[in-house]
Design an enzyme around this catalytic site. Sequence first.
Site, short mmCIF file in Angstrom:
data_model
loop_
_atom_site.label_atom_id
_atom_site.label_comp_id
_atom_site.label_asym_id
_atom_site.label_seq_id
_atom_site.Cartn_x
_atom_site.Cartn_y
_atom_site.Cartn_z
N LYS A 165 -43.52 0.22 -57.82
CA LYS A 165 -43.11 -0.49 -59.05
C LYS A 165 -41.88 0.17 -59.65
O LYS A 165 -41.61 0.05 -60.85
CB LYS A 165 -44.26 -0.50 -60.08
CG LYS A 165 -45.49 -1.25 -59.61
CD LYS A 165 -45.23 -2.75 -59.49
CE LYS A 165 -46.46 -3.48 -58.98
NZ LYS A 165 -46.16 -4.89 -58.65
N LEU B 71 -39.73 0.59 -69.13
CA LEU B 71 -41.04 0.11 -69.55
C LEU B 71 -41.62 -0.86 -68.52
O LEU B 71 -40.91 -1.73 -68.01
CB LEU B 71 -40.88 -0.62 -70.89
CG LEU B 71 -42.10 -1.30 -71.47
CD1 LEU B 71 -43.12 -0.26 -71.92
CD2 LEU B 71 -41.70 -2.20 -72.64
N GLU C 186 -34.18 6.33 -71.66
CA GLU C 186 -34.73 7.04 -72.83
C GLU C 186 -35.40 8.36 -72.38
O GLU C 186 -35.24 9.39 -73.02
CB GLU C 186 -35.72 6.14 -73.58
CG GLU C 186 -35.02 4.93 -74.18
CD GLU C 186 -35.93 4.07 -75.04
OE1 GLU C 186 -36.85 3.44 -74.46
OE2 GLU C 186 -35.75 4.03 -76.26
N GLU D 287 -32.69 -4.10 -72.46
CA GLU D 287 -33.49 -4.58 -73.60
C GLU D 287 -32.81 -5.75 -74.29
O GLU D 287 -33.46 -6.71 -74.72
CB GLU D 287 -33.71 -3.45 -74.62
CG GLU D 287 -34.72 -2.39 -74.19
CD GLU D 287 -34.10 -1.26 -73.38
OE1 GLU D 287 -33.02 -1.45 -72.79
OE2 GLU D 287 -34.72 -0.19 -73.33
N GLY E 274 -37.29 1.39 -77.82
CA GLY E 274 -38.41 1.84 -78.66
C GLY E 274 -38.84 3.26 -78.37
O GLY E 274 -39.74 3.78 -79.01
C1 1HE Z 1 -41.39 -3.68 -62.46
C2 1HE Z 1 -40.36 -3.22 -63.27
C3 1HE Z 1 -40.63 -3.09 -64.66
C4 1HE Z 1 -39.64 -3.27 -61.26
N1 1HE Z 1 -41.85 -3.46 -65.09
N2 1HE Z 1 -42.57 -4.04 -62.94
N3 1HE Z 1 -36.73 -2.58 -67.34
C5 1HE Z 1 -35.97 -3.51 -66.73
O1 1HE Z 1 -35.61 -4.51 -67.27
C6 1HE Z 1 -35.68 -3.26 -65.29
C7 1HE Z 1 -36.39 -4.30 -64.44
N4 1HE Z 1 -36.32 -3.97 -63.01
C8 1HE Z 1 -35.21 -4.18 -62.27
O2 1HE Z 1 -34.16 -4.58 -62.74
C9 1HE Z 1 -35.34 -3.91 -60.81
O3 1HE Z 1 -36.73 -3.96 -60.45
C10 1HE Z 1 -34.78 -2.51 -60.40
C11 1HE Z 1 -33.26 -2.54 -60.47
C12 1HE Z 1 -35.33 -1.39 -61.25
C13 1HE Z 1 -35.22 -2.22 -58.93
O4 1HE Z 1 -34.81 -3.27 -58.09
P1 1HE Z 1 -35.41 -3.35 -56.60
O5 1HE Z 1 -34.78 -4.51 -55.93
O6 1HE Z 1 -35.30 -2.01 -55.94
O7 1HE Z 1 -37.01 -3.58 -56.79
P2 1HE Z 1 -37.77 -4.94 -57.22
O8 1HE Z 1 -38.04 -5.74 -55.98
O9 1HE Z 1 -37.06 -5.63 -58.34
O10 1HE Z 1 -39.12 -4.36 -57.84
C14 1HE Z 1 -40.15 -3.84 -57.00
C15 1HE Z 1 -41.46 -4.05 -57.74
O11 1HE Z 1 -41.43 -3.32 -58.96
C16 1HE Z 1 -41.66 -5.50 -58.14
O12 1HE Z 1 -43.05 -5.74 -58.11
P3 1HE Z 1 -43.73 -6.54 -56.89
O13 1HE Z 1 -45.19 -6.57 -57.27
O14 1HE Z 1 -43.06 -7.88 -56.86
O15 1HE Z 1 -43.45 -5.73 -55.66
C17 1HE Z 1 -41.18 -5.53 -59.58
O16 1HE Z 1 -41.76 -6.56 -60.34
C18 1HE Z 1 -41.65 -4.18 -60.06
N5 1HE Z 1 -40.90 -3.72 -61.21
N6 1HE Z 1 -39.28 -2.96 -62.51
C19 1HE Z 1 -42.77 -3.93 -64.26
N7 1HE Z 1 -39.75 -2.62 -65.51
C20 1HE Z 1 -39.95 2.11 -74.91
S1 1HE Z 1 -39.25 0.61 -74.85
C21 1HE Z 1 -38.35 0.57 -73.36
C22 1HE Z 1 -37.95 -0.83 -73.09
C23 1HE Z 1 -37.50 -1.01 -71.68
O17 1HE Z 1 -37.58 -0.12 -70.86
S2 1HE Z 1 -36.88 -2.56 -71.29
C24 1HE Z 1 -36.26 -2.36 -69.68
C25 1HE Z 1 -37.29 -2.69 -68.64
#
Ligand code: 1HE
Length: 270
Positions: A36, A75, A123, A143, A151
């Site tokens: 993940k 997150l 963060e 975000e 957050g």
């Molecule tokens: C996740 C998450 C996640 C991956 N929560 N499951 N963060 C984001 O907005 C970033 C969102 N993630 C991405 O943009 C991409 O996943 C990545 C660039 C990090 C990685 O890409 P990649 O191609 O290597 O992997 P993937 O195929 O996108 O993800 C693999 C698995 O991880 C997939 O699950 P699967 O069950 O389909 O295999 C994704 O859904 C899962 N996954 N990122 C949940 N973030 C204190 S407040 C803080 C607020 C924030 O942090 S907002 C930013 C959140």
Amino acid sequence: MTITFTPATGLLASLDLLRVGLADSVAHVQLHRPDKRNAISDTMLQQLHTALINLPSSVRAAVLSGAGKHFCAGLDLTSLSESTVAEGVAHSRMWQGVMDTLQFGRFPIVSALHGAVVGGGLEIASATHIRVAETSTYYGLPEGQHGIFVGGGGSARVPRLVGVACMTDMMLCGRVLDAQEGYQRGLSQYVVAEGQGVAKACELAQKIAGNAPLSVFAITQALPRIADMSQPDGLFVESLMAAIAQGDESAKQRMRDFVEGRAAKVRHPA
Ligand code: 1HE
């Protein structure tokens, strides 16, 4: 530098979303949810807190890294969609508490970054003291695109590194910084080749672990607070902290070592 870490036992070994290794005065904590992309669920956040406060008292510096393709995807977005406003506040306060434990805990932390360092991942990184970025590293704050806000202390720590204008750009426009841009703007203090991040972080952690404890305390606890004070208040605290640090026997021994020719000189970096 490679340090041979021994896998932790007991409570630290039971934290299934982390890998904790120990080697005398240095610990290695790895976010370990690679499938993940090390997305941070509440359980993982609580495990990180548990690890930090339960590392042995011999630990004087720690390395924080992420398993798999990325340091941390921030997150776990599956956890957020149904929460109320009150739950959102509590959730943010929980993140902030753990980030404070990273920044103001018992020992400095060197993070080894690679791949995505985004959202809550940034963060976490910005709460560590030294950041080493492999060339694959990239930084984002999606975000703004998700319709939420930082957050986990990001609004306090990230602008102190890159400035409000850059963070605004990252959040409003989705600007992503690569390793080199991040380095130039102060997000990392080091950039290293792919695969070298943990080794460099270990080298730095070992160096930090050898520093005088009160000097480390002053740098990690007093310095960021002084930076937030008015200049007269900051200078007052600086004098107290300087006197406390130099009054310590290990500081006196180090100064004697230099005067008597036993300590290394400061050399040009080249
Ligand atoms: C996740 C998450 C996640 C991956 N929560 N499951 N963060 C984001 O907005 C970033 C969102 N993630 C991405 O943009 C991409 O996943 C990545 C660039 C990090 C990685 O890409 P990649 O191609 O290597 O992997 P993937 O195929 O996108 O993800 C693999 C698995 O991880 C997939 O699950 P699967 O069950 O389909 O295999 C994704 O859904 C899962 N996954 N990122 C949940 N973030 C204190 S407040 C803080 C607020 C924030 O942090 S907002 C930013 C959140």
